[in-house]
Design an enzyme around this catalytic site. Sequence first.
Site, PDB file in Angstrom:
ATOM      1  N   HIS A 307       0.877  -1.222  -0.220  1.00 57.77           N
ATOM      2  CA  HIS A 307       0.168   0.007  -0.135  1.00 57.77           C
ATOM      3  C   HIS A 307       0.844   1.295   0.020  1.00 57.77           C
ATOM      4  CE1 HIS A 307       0.874   1.099   4.353  1.00 57.77           C
ATOM      5  NE2 HIS A 307       0.862  -0.356   4.273  1.00 57.77           N
ATOM      6  N   CYS A 325       3.365  -4.917   6.442  1.00 54.61           N
ATOM      7  CA  CYS A 325       3.222  -4.548   5.237  1.00 54.61           C
ATOM      8  C   CYS A 325       4.546  -3.759   4.168  1.00 54.61           C
ATOM      9  CB  CYS A 325       1.889  -3.287   4.953  1.00 54.61           C
ATOM     10  SG  CYS A 325       0.574  -3.997   5.600  1.00 54.61           S
TER      11      CYS A 325
END
Length: 349
Positions: A307, A325
Amino acid sequence: MLARPVIAVAALLVALAAIAAAIVVYDHGQQDKIGKGVTIGGVDVGGLKRDAAETKLRQQILAPLNREITVDHGSRRWRLTAREAKVATNLDATVADAVARSRQGNLLKRTWRGVTGEQLDARLQPEVTFSDAAVIRLLDRVRKSVNRPAMNATIKFAVSGPTTTPSHEGLALDATALHQKIKAALGSPTATRRFSASTHHVAPAVSTDKLIAQNATTLVVNREAFKLTVFKNLKEVKSYSVAIGAVGLDTPAGLYHIQNKAVDPAWTEPNSDWVPVADRGKVIPGGTPENPLKSRWLGIFNGAGIHGVDPSEYGTIGHAASHGCVRMRIADVEDLYPRVPVGAPIFIA
């Protein structure tokens, strides 16, 4: 005057008796002889005595049946002998049948056929038997030597990118056709007894082209170099600098697949120690300043994904700084997003 008719009748009777005796003698002499027009397995045995017919048939039928079967493929050769195949034929019984047919009819009919050479037109076929199991064993020997399994293409992921091992076609014996040809030859004295084994190619279940198509887009995350690389058809096309999970919140290593994608994704605050208890499970709408996912999301595994990150945190790019992430600059994640389909493999090393 009466003596002459008596003498004539007596003479006629004597003549008839002589003829009858001659017929009996003639017929007796023909009792082991095969009539004209009789063939056995295509071999003319008409007019032959039993022993002579059997000798002729052994030469023209049994001897050819006893020749070995040969199968070749390239320089290799396999043999099946008549003994191994248990080839047998009832020639003696067929000759006996031919003699019996030649003796059909009464005495006068048999004599008339013999004297006039009348044809019986009887075509007899001897029974030929063999072991089909022996034929199958021969085919198994050929198959074991000739057959080659097809090899599927394989792919291996490494930090340097995906590599493949190419596929190879296999080779298989046309066993059914060869089986039928050998069986026909074993039962026929005139058939060829040498065969070339034909084969056909066997396509792999996964060809090189198919494997490349299945992995048309692949991603590799090099955690040590803080780099995400995109490969198209196994060739590198683009690399991006990224941030990965901090110590204790490591980005998971291994091979995964992109599970889902979203533009301006909503974010559900996880049930993790770093999230205040009151905020766990809270949904932050996409596109809001409070949403940390920023612009694009590509899900990887168990809540971890790729992301964007707020520009204020661009300084974390190139470091182990996330909660697991893979972080990217907004412009980079927006550039990456259309390049990657759902299901694309991603290898994290």
